[in-house]
Design a protein around this motif. Structure first.
Motif, PDB file in Angstrom:
ATOM      1  N   HIS A   1       0.823  -1.213   0.000  1.00  0.00           N
ATOM      2  CA  HIS A   1       0.000   0.000   0.000  1.00  0.00           C
ATOM      3  C   HIS A   1       0.858   1.265   0.000  1.00  0.00           C
ATOM      4  N   SER A   2       2.053   1.175   0.556  1.00  0.00           N
ATOM      5  CA  SER A   2       2.932   2.351   0.646  1.00  0.00           C
ATOM      6  C   SER A   2       3.638   2.664  -0.669  1.00  0.00           C
ATOM      7  N   LEU A   3       3.572   1.746  -1.630  1.00  0.00           N
ATOM      8  CA  LEU A   3       4.326   1.901  -2.879  1.00  0.00           C
ATOM      9  C   LEU A   3       3.519   2.651  -3.938  1.00  0.00           C
ATOM     10  N   GLN A   4       3.000   3.810  -3.548  1.00  0.00           N
ATOM     11  CA  GLN A   4       2.264   4.675  -4.458  1.00  0.00           C
ATOM     12  C   GLN A   4       2.463   6.106  -4.001  1.00  0.00           C
ATOM     13  N   ASN A   5       2.175   7.046  -4.882  1.00  0.00           N
ATOM     14  CA  ASN A   5       2.486   8.442  -4.580  1.00  0.00           C
ATOM     15  C   ASN A   5       1.639   9.020  -3.446  1.00  0.00           C
ATOM     16  N   LYS A   6       0.361   8.650  -3.388  1.00  0.00           N
ATOM     17  CA  LYS A   6      -0.518   9.184  -2.351  1.00  0.00           C
ATOM     18  C   LYS A   6      -1.370   8.066  -1.752  1.00  0.00           C
ATOM     19  N   PRO A   7      -0.763   7.218  -0.925  1.00  0.00           N
ATOM     20  CA  PRO A   7      -1.544   6.137  -0.321  1.00  0.00           C
ATOM     21  C   PRO A   7      -2.580   6.686   0.661  1.00  0.00           C
ATOM     22  N   SER A   8      -3.775   6.124   0.639  1.00  0.00           N
ATOM     23  CA  SER A   8      -4.814   6.543   1.571  1.00  0.00           C
ATOM     24  C   SER A   8      -4.523   5.983   2.958  1.00  0.00           C
TER      25      SER A   8
ATOM     26  N   ASP B   1      -1.165   3.523  14.167  1.00  0.00           N
ATOM     27  CA  ASP B   1       0.239   3.450  13.779  1.00  0.00           C
ATOM     28  C   ASP B   1       0.500   4.343  12.572  1.00  0.00           C
ATOM     29  N   ARG B   2       1.659   4.942  12.538  1.00  0.00           N
ATOM     30  CA  ARG B   2       2.139   5.660  11.355  1.00  0.00           C
ATOM     31  C   ARG B   2       3.041   4.696  10.606  1.00  0.00           C
ATOM     32  N   TYR B   3       2.606   4.257   9.428  1.00  0.00           N
ATOM     33  CA  TYR B   3       3.407   3.292   8.677  1.00  0.00           C
ATOM     34  C   TYR B   3       4.564   4.028   8.009  1.00  0.00           C
ATOM     35  N   ASP B   4       5.741   3.864   8.563  1.00  0.00           N
ATOM     36  CA  ASP B   4       6.941   4.469   7.995  1.00  0.00           C
ATOM     37  C   ASP B   4       8.158   3.684   8.462  1.00  0.00           C
ATOM     38  N   PHE B   5       9.326   4.099   7.997  1.00  0.00           N
ATOM     39  CA  PHE B   5      10.566   3.384   8.322  1.00  0.00           C
ATOM     40  C   PHE B   5      11.618   4.346   8.838  1.00  0.00           C
ATOM     41  N   GLU B   6      12.409   3.872   9.795  1.00  0.00           N
ATOM     42  CA  GLU B   6      13.546   4.617  10.319  1.00  0.00           C
ATOM     43  C   GLU B   6      14.776   3.726  10.271  1.00  0.00           C
ATOM     44  N   MET B   7      15.923   4.345  10.046  1.00  0.00           N
ATOM     45  CA  MET B   7      17.168   3.579  10.031  1.00  0.00           C
ATOM     46  C   MET B   7      17.404   2.940  11.388  1.00  0.00           C
TER      47      MET B   7
ATOM     48  N   THR C   1      17.013  -6.303   9.362  1.00  0.00           N
ATOM     49  CA  THR C   1      17.452  -4.934   9.624  1.00  0.00           C
ATOM     50  C   THR C   1      17.941  -4.282   8.337  1.00  0.00           C
ATOM     51  N   GLY C   2      18.637  -5.046   7.508  1.00  0.00           N
ATOM     52  CA  GLY C   2      19.118  -4.536   6.223  1.00  0.00           C
ATOM     53  C   GLY C   2      17.971  -4.114   5.321  1.00  0.00           C
ATOM     54  N   VAL C   3      16.943  -4.941   5.256  1.00  0.00           N
ATOM     55  CA  VAL C   3      15.772  -4.613   4.443  1.00  0.00           C
ATOM     56  C   VAL C   3      15.070  -3.377   5.000  1.00  0.00           C
ATOM     57  N   ASN C   4      14.957  -3.310   6.332  1.00  0.00           N
ATOM     58  CA  ASN C   4      14.347  -2.138   6.967  1.00  0.00           C
ATOM     59  C   ASN C   4      15.095  -0.864   6.598  1.00  0.00           C
ATOM     60  N   ASN C   5      16.414  -0.916   6.642  1.00  0.00           N
ATOM     61  CA  ASN C   5      17.208   0.267   6.341  1.00  0.00           C
ATOM     62  C   ASN C   5      17.124   0.644   4.868  1.00  0.00           C
ATOM     63  N   MET C   6      17.015  -0.362   4.001  1.00  0.00           N
ATOM     64  CA  MET C   6      16.800  -0.072   2.583  1.00  0.00           C
ATOM     65  C   MET C   6      15.439   0.582   2.389  1.00  0.00           C
ATOM     66  N   ALA C   7      14.449   0.137   3.164  1.00  0.00           N
ATOM     67  CA  ALA C   7      13.115   0.737   3.080  1.00  0.00           C
ATOM     68  C   ALA C   7      13.151   2.187   3.564  1.00  0.00           C
ATOM     69  N   ALA C   8      13.956   2.460   4.605  1.00  0.00           N
ATOM     70  CA  ALA C   8      14.089   3.831   5.106  1.00  0.00           C
ATOM     71  C   ALA C   8      14.689   4.738   4.042  1.00  0.00           C
ATOM     72  N   LEU C   9      15.666   4.227   3.313  1.00  0.00           N
ATOM     73  CA  LEU C   9      16.263   5.003   2.228  1.00  0.00           C
ATOM     74  C   LEU C   9      15.280   5.150   1.062  1.00  0.00           C
ATOM     75  N   ALA C  10      14.512   4.091   0.802  1.00  0.00           N
ATOM     76  CA  ALA C  10      13.494   4.161  -0.250  1.00  0.00           C
ATOM     77  C   ALA C  10      12.432   5.196   0.101  1.00  0.00           C
ATOM     78  N   GLN C  11      12.151   5.334   1.394  1.00  0.00           N
ATOM     79  CA  GLN C  11      11.191   6.341   1.843  1.00  0.00           C
ATOM     80  C   GLN C  11      11.730   7.741   1.576  1.00  0.00           C
ATOM     81  N   LYS C  12      13.016   7.953   1.804  1.00  0.00           N
ATOM     82  CA  LYS C  12      13.628   9.252   1.517  1.00  0.00           C
ATOM     83  C   LYS C  12      13.579   9.562   0.026  1.00  0.00           C
ATOM     84  N   ALA C  13      13.643   8.503  -0.797  1.00  0.00           N
ATOM     85  CA  ALA C  13      13.576   8.669  -2.252  1.00  0.00           C
ATOM     86  C   ALA C  13      12.134   8.770  -2.733  1.00  0.00           C
ATOM     87  N   LYS C  14      11.175   8.740  -1.790  1.00  0.00           N
ATOM     88  CA  LYS C  14       9.744   8.846  -2.068  1.00  0.00           C
ATOM     89  C   LYS C  14       9.198   7.660  -2.862  1.00  0.00           C
TER      90      LYS C  14
END
Length: 213
Positions: free
Chosen positions: A71-78, A161-167, A181-194
């Motif tokens: 659900h998070s892999l879109q520009n404006k998730p509801s 809950d706020r669905y997001d990722f932190e390093m 943990t590696g996947v989580n951190n990649m997700a945190a970077l992917a979040q920064k890349a929007k």
């Protein structure tokens, strides 16, 4: 001129974030260190990677975590709201964390002649790996009311809950598993890349118990 300059700066920041994401993937051995592999990891490719990961997770039994990631892999998730009859509510209701909230509430009201009570707090949903990957730290509210004739309490527990990722630190891994943990951190970077976009989730659990005399 100001708008054009702002867009250029935003694009530069975005490219820097994507470059950082790519370098992280190379450093951790998740992609080969080749120009072709590096060039392939744009925003769309990052989403494709996490879609594959989410679907694989669902097949492996992590259905809630997989669906929330998708659900998070879109520009404006509801924002998502799950009712008491939902699979998500039933899953949380079975958790040891939810049972502890109910037990604590029951212990407090027993013998006090209360007819209503409201409680708020926070907890970490981690009794299963699916819950931990999907929610982890959450806030909750408990609204309880008692039927005076039967002594039966009805509780509505809303988990937010706020669905997001932190390093995460490698020495203090969120799961005790460096791979996760590696996947989580990649997700945190992917979040920064929007490529991954945060949103809010609320799950309502309903349960009852009879007050002890």
């Amino acid at each position: 001129y100001i708008n054009i300059s702002a867009r250029r700066n935003a694009n530069m920041v975005s490219m820097q974030v994507v470059d950082g994401y790519v370098q992280y993937a190379v450093d951790k051995g998740m992609i080969p260190n080749t120009p072709q592999a590096r060039a392939s990891l744009g925003k769309a490719a990052i989403r494709t990677f996490f879609k594959t990961l989410a679907n694989a997770g669902k097949v492996a039994g992590f259905k809630t975590a997989g669906n929330l990631l998708l659900h998070s892999l879109q520009n404006k998730p509801s924002n998502l709201f799950y009712s008491t009859n939902s699979t998500q509510a039933k899953q949380i209701k079975k958790s040891s964390e939810c049972k502890k909230i109910v037990s604590t509430f029951k212990k407090y009201v027993s013998g006090k002649r209360l007819s209503q009570r409201f409680v708020s707090g926070s907890t970490t949903l981690c009794s299963t790996l699916d819950l931990k990957l999907a929610y982890n730290r959450v806030k909750y509210t408990v609204s309880g009311s008692k039927n005076k004739k039967t002594g039966v309490w009805t509780l509505n527990i809303v988990f937010s809950d706020r669905y997001d990722f932190e390093m995460q630190s490698w020495k203090n891994a969120m799961s005790g598993n460096p791979a996760i943990t590696g996947v989580n951190n990649m997700a945190a970077l992917a979040q920064k890349a929007k490529a991954i976009v945060p949103y809010d989730v609320k799950v309502t659990v309903k349960t009852t118990f009879k007050e002890s005399k």
